[in-house]
Design a protein around this motif. Sequence first.
Motif, PDB file in Angstrom:
ATOM      1  N   GLU A 172       4.193  53.897  72.262  1.00 40.93           N
ATOM      2  CA  GLU A 172       4.808  52.964  71.316  1.00 40.93           C
ATOM      3  C   GLU A 172       5.005  53.614  69.954  1.00 40.93           C
ATOM      4  N   VAL A 173       4.036  54.400  69.540  1.00 34.85           N
ATOM      5  CA  VAL A 173       4.172  55.116  68.268  1.00 34.85           C
ATOM      6  C   VAL A 173       5.371  56.053  68.318  1.00 34.85           C
ATOM      7  N   GLN A 174       5.518  56.777  69.430  1.00 36.66           N
ATOM      8  CA  GLN A 174       6.645  57.692  69.582  1.00 36.66           C
ATOM      9  C   GLN A 174       7.970  56.934  69.498  1.00 36.66           C
ATOM     10  N   ARG A 175       7.996  55.740  70.097  1.00 37.52           N
ATOM     11  CA  ARG A 175       9.216  54.923  70.054  1.00 37.52           C
ATOM     12  C   ARG A 175       9.515  54.465  68.635  1.00 37.52           C
ATOM     13  N   PHE A 176       8.481  54.032  67.897  1.00 37.17           N
ATOM     14  CA  PHE A 176       8.666  53.611  66.510  1.00 37.17           C
ATOM     15  C   PHE A 176       9.231  54.753  65.662  1.00 37.17           C
ATOM     16  N   MET A 177       8.640  55.933  65.838  1.00 35.12           N
ATOM     17  CA  MET A 177       9.039  57.074  65.024  1.00 35.12           C
ATOM     18  C   MET A 177      10.455  57.551  65.377  1.00 35.12           C
ATOM     19  N   THR A 178      10.776  57.517  66.666  1.00 38.37           N
ATOM     20  CA  THR A 178      12.123  57.922  67.086  1.00 38.37           C
ATOM     21  C   THR A 178      13.167  56.972  66.522  1.00 38.37           C
ATOM     22  N   ASN A 179      12.861  55.688  66.519  1.00 37.64           N
ATOM     23  CA  ASN A 179      13.787  54.713  65.924  1.00 37.64           C
ATOM     24  C   ASN A 179      13.969  54.980  64.435  1.00 37.64           C
ATOM     25  N   ALA A 180      12.867  55.294  63.749  1.00 30.94           N
ATOM     26  CA  ALA A 180      12.954  55.599  62.314  1.00 30.94           C
ATOM     27  C   ALA A 180      13.811  56.836  62.079  1.00 30.94           C
ATOM     28  N   SER A 223      17.782  57.383  59.939  1.00 27.73           N
ATOM     29  CA  SER A 223      17.809  58.196  58.723  1.00 27.73           C
ATOM     30  C   SER A 223      19.182  58.822  58.497  1.00 27.73           C
ATOM     31  N   ASP A 224      19.486  59.126  57.240  1.00 31.29           N
ATOM     32  CA  ASP A 224      20.744  59.801  56.901  1.00 31.29           C
ATOM     33  C   ASP A 224      20.796  61.197  57.511  1.00 31.29           C
ATOM     34  N   ARG A 225      19.654  61.868  57.535  1.00 30.63           N
ATOM     35  CA  ARG A 225      19.618  63.220  58.104  1.00 30.63           C
ATOM     36  C   ARG A 225      20.080  63.195  59.562  1.00 30.63           C
ATOM     37  N   TYR A 226      19.579  62.232  60.334  1.00 26.26           N
ATOM     38  CA  TYR A 226      19.953  62.131  61.746  1.00 26.26           C
ATOM     39  C   TYR A 226      21.456  61.872  61.891  1.00 26.26           C
ATOM     40  N   ARG A 227      21.971  60.933  61.093  1.00 28.61           N
ATOM     41  CA  ARG A 227      23.397  60.597  61.198  1.00 28.61           C
ATOM     42  C   ARG A 227      24.274  61.796  60.830  1.00 28.61           C
ATOM     43  N   ASN A 228      23.870  62.533  59.801  1.00 27.31           N
ATOM     44  CA  ASN A 228      24.655  63.708  59.396  1.00 27.31           C
ATOM     45  C   ASN A 228      24.638  64.796  60.468  1.00 27.31           C
ATOM     46  N   GLY A 230      27.700  67.376  65.271  1.00 22.97           N
ATOM     47  CA  GLY A 230      27.716  67.719  66.687  1.00 22.97           C
ATOM     48  C   GLY A 230      26.417  68.261  67.231  1.00 22.97           C
ATOM     49  N   ALA A 231      25.316  68.112  66.514  1.00 20.78           N
ATOM     50  CA  ALA A 231      24.026  68.628  66.983  1.00 20.78           C
ATOM     51  C   ALA A 231      23.538  67.844  68.199  1.00 20.78           C
ATOM     52  N   THR A 232      22.887  68.541  69.125  1.00 21.65           N
ATOM     53  CA  THR A 232      22.298  67.878  70.292  1.00 21.65           C
ATOM     54  C   THR A 232      20.979  67.210  69.897  1.00 21.65           C
ATOM     55  N   ASP A 233      20.461  66.363  70.790  1.00 20.71           N
ATOM     56  CA  ASP A 233      19.186  65.698  70.515  1.00 20.71           C
ATOM     57  C   ASP A 233      18.063  66.710  70.355  1.00 20.71           C
ATOM     58  N   GLU A 234      18.096  67.779  71.151  1.00 20.86           N
ATOM     59  CA  GLU A 234      17.060  68.802  71.057  1.00 20.86           C
ATOM     60  C   GLU A 234      17.143  69.524  69.712  1.00 20.86           C
ATOM     61  N   GLU A 235      18.349  69.814  69.274  1.00 17.42           N
ATOM     62  CA  GLU A 235      18.537  70.491  67.987  1.00 17.42           C
ATOM     63  C   GLU A 235      18.108  69.590  66.833  1.00 17.42           C
ATOM     64  N   ILE A 236      18.411  68.315  66.963  1.00 18.10           N
ATOM     65  CA  ILE A 236      18.024  67.368  65.908  1.00 18.10           C
ATOM     66  C   ILE A 236      16.502  67.268  65.821  1.00 18.10           C
ATOM     67  N   MET A 237      15.842  67.175  66.974  1.00 20.59           N
ATOM     68  CA  MET A 237      14.380  67.077  66.956  1.00 20.59           C
ATOM     69  C   MET A 237      13.768  68.345  66.369  1.00 20.59           C
ATOM     70  N   ALA A 238      14.322  69.496  66.704  1.00 22.48           N
ATOM     71  CA  ALA A 238      13.818  70.748  66.146  1.00 22.48           C
ATOM     72  C   ALA A 238      13.999  70.770  64.630  1.00 22.48           C
ATOM     73  N   ASN A 239      15.122  70.240  64.166  1.00 22.99           N
ATOM     74  CA  ASN A 239      15.364  70.158  62.726  1.00 22.99           C
ATOM     75  C   ASN A 239      14.330  69.262  62.060  1.00 22.99           C
ATOM     76  N   PHE A 240      14.023  68.144  62.683  1.00 19.97           N
ATOM     77  CA  PHE A 240      13.057  67.199  62.106  1.00 19.97           C
ATOM     78  C   PHE A 240      11.632  67.733  62.135  1.00 19.97           C
ATOM     79  N   LYS A 241      11.358  68.680  62.996  1.00 20.71           N
ATOM     80  CA  LYS A 241      10.011  69.240  63.068  1.00 20.71           C
ATOM     81  C   LYS A 241       9.861  70.515  62.223  1.00 20.71           C
TER      82      LYS A 241
END
Length: 741
Positions: free
Chosen positions: A348-356, A360-365, A370-381
């Motif tokens: 549930e925590v993972q779901r809350f954080m993924t929704n957050a 975010s503006d960073r995710y939308r940008n 054209g970034a993939t989900d894997e690339e986006i997650m790597a960027n966020f980490k």
Amino acid sequence: MKKTLWLIFGGCILFVVLFFVGLSYGLFGFMPSFEDLENPESNLASEIISSDQQILGTYFIENRTNVDYSELSPYLVDALIATEDVRFYRHSGVDLKSLFRVAGKTIIGGNRNSGGGSTITQQLAKNLFPRKQLNKLSLAVRKLKEWVIAVKLERNYTKEEIIAMYFNTVEFGNNSFGIRTAAQTYFGKDPIDLTLEESAMLVGMLKATTLYNPVRNPENATTRRNVVMHQMLKADLIPQAVYDSCKLLPLDMSNFSQQDHQYGLATYFREYLRQQMLTWCANHRKPDGKPYNLYKDGLKIHTTINARMQAYAEEAVAEWLGGELQPDFYAHLKGKPNAPFVNVTKAEVQRFMTNAMRLSDRYRNLKKEGATDEEIMANFKTKTKMKVFSWQGEIDTVMSPWDSLWYHKWFLHCGLMSVEPQTGYVRAYVGGINYKYFQYDNVSQGERQVGSTFKPFVYTLAMQEGEFAPCTQVPNVPVCISQPGQDDWCPKNSGHEREGEMVSLRWALAHSVNFVTAFLIKRFPPEAVIALARKMGVTAPMEAVPSICLGTMDISVKEMTAAMATYANKGIHCDPMFITRIEDKHGVILEEFSPVQQEAMDEQTAYLMIDLMKGVVEEGSGIRLRFKYGLTQPIAGKTGTTQNHSDAWFMGITPTLTTGVWVGGELRSIHFTSMTYGQGARAALPIWGLYMQKIYADSTLNFPQDDFEKPDYLSVDIYCKQDKTHQDEDAENDVEESPEM
């Protein structure tokens, strides 16, 4: 020979005359008409004006609002003339003497420090009708056009009007267009109040707003300021002694404030109002048939907000949440699994954080790129430099965006609204703790479970029907209500005080007894309670089930506060009002607004409910307003706490002001685990107490302290003698009951 020379000379004169006539009539490109000069176009910011005539903020493309000459400090005028055009009052737009000086010293003599030849009026012409990218020939023609425009300006305006127009058109950096905005940005004051050194600094900036910016380049700004004051000395506009003392003064930027929608007073209110005004503009037309433009047309929006009360509300929120409750929250959950989330799984925590993350503006940008989900997650980490919020000010740090999301989940949030019961005027509106970092509006957008603050609706219905009164004795015993197709609904009390006894309605509400509220909802159907709530302005969805009596539904702070204000207005509900009138840039009224009212209950019932809720403050869960905050004035109120302490509420009512406060986490799973900290009396009520302390202490507000007006005739007894024996022990029991859902 002489005749030929005279013909050549005359021909030259005629050519020059015809050339300037041609310029004047637009034969060589655009030339402003008389109407253009009378009504020069500029992007004017729309002003948000408080009820006490303070500028709360602006909506703009260029952050510019105009001033009249009478609103300018004399130091500003003198500094401008001494620096830019010392012969301003002795020419008619073009200063031939200055032009000959430029030709002789600057062009022929090569002295770049001899000064320019453009007058203030010529500079105004350039500002009003900006140049485009031009070649040398076109630039020369353009300069000559500006001479013609300057002469026309001198014919159409007084010298004082030209000075004011000039100050209104220039830019001062830091998103400040015009002198009014600049004075507010750099010194937090109106132009009329600027001192000599402040005026000199602002005028000095006009030479190069970046180079002489006092925030970025304070040394340059100080040097330039002193140059301006020296020019004033040379022009005999200030004496030597004044110059000698003022040039030694340091720059004082302590009142500098960025003019931005994320900063300043009432940020959440300004955003809420922006949405309302965009709708208004789309539905209202200017004389030319075009809809009003909120960002360019210089509207003056007169609001009901009181700037001082708004400041006190924001201070109270910061003082309590930032100073006490947030540190308690950190200490309370520190080291617990998944903190700040409580009683949730890692999934549930993972779901809350993924929704957050996805919000975010960073995710939308990144998605747009054209970034993939894997690339986006790597960027966020990945760790990066960033700023994060703290109650002590922004923190520069290195942190991964994912960790910053987690960090910001720790903060408790707040919504507060104050409304004047008799008019519906909203006097203070705090939608959250910091608009830059948390843009969700907890007053209008947010709907949270209201808990025990809903109980007065049930009591109101019971007394309006005439069967019950404040002193009516009812049994404090368990109640079960059958529900078709479901188990019986049997709520519990949070404590066992006086269980099994007969208690008055006044005592039961003061101590938020669930048994008694269930007893009443069994007598009066949920549909009737909902109908009453609708009359009191509640539009949120409500399911007609018995548990409604304990506040199981979600309602906004805005609707709850306006509903509670009905009691102080003798049973007449007023819709919340945010705007009193809208004017155009000339001060012409475009629309005025009046309260929208409807009768929700009779005057006696409203007063009886006020009396019951005064008991909450005198002997119940709101008693700390008396012994801790020292508020001795007439106050009615109701605390509220939902299951698991996710939502803490306090509704405070005085004869002329009703204020609702909500406190909680961003998500319902973020909360205290103990009633000691999470109850409404502990988490939300202190904000109300601090806020009202500040209001009562401000003698300039002249805030009334009279008691609630009693109806001429009451048909029921409100003095419950049988409760007196319990009051002493009750006063020591400062506990808010939490409804069992």
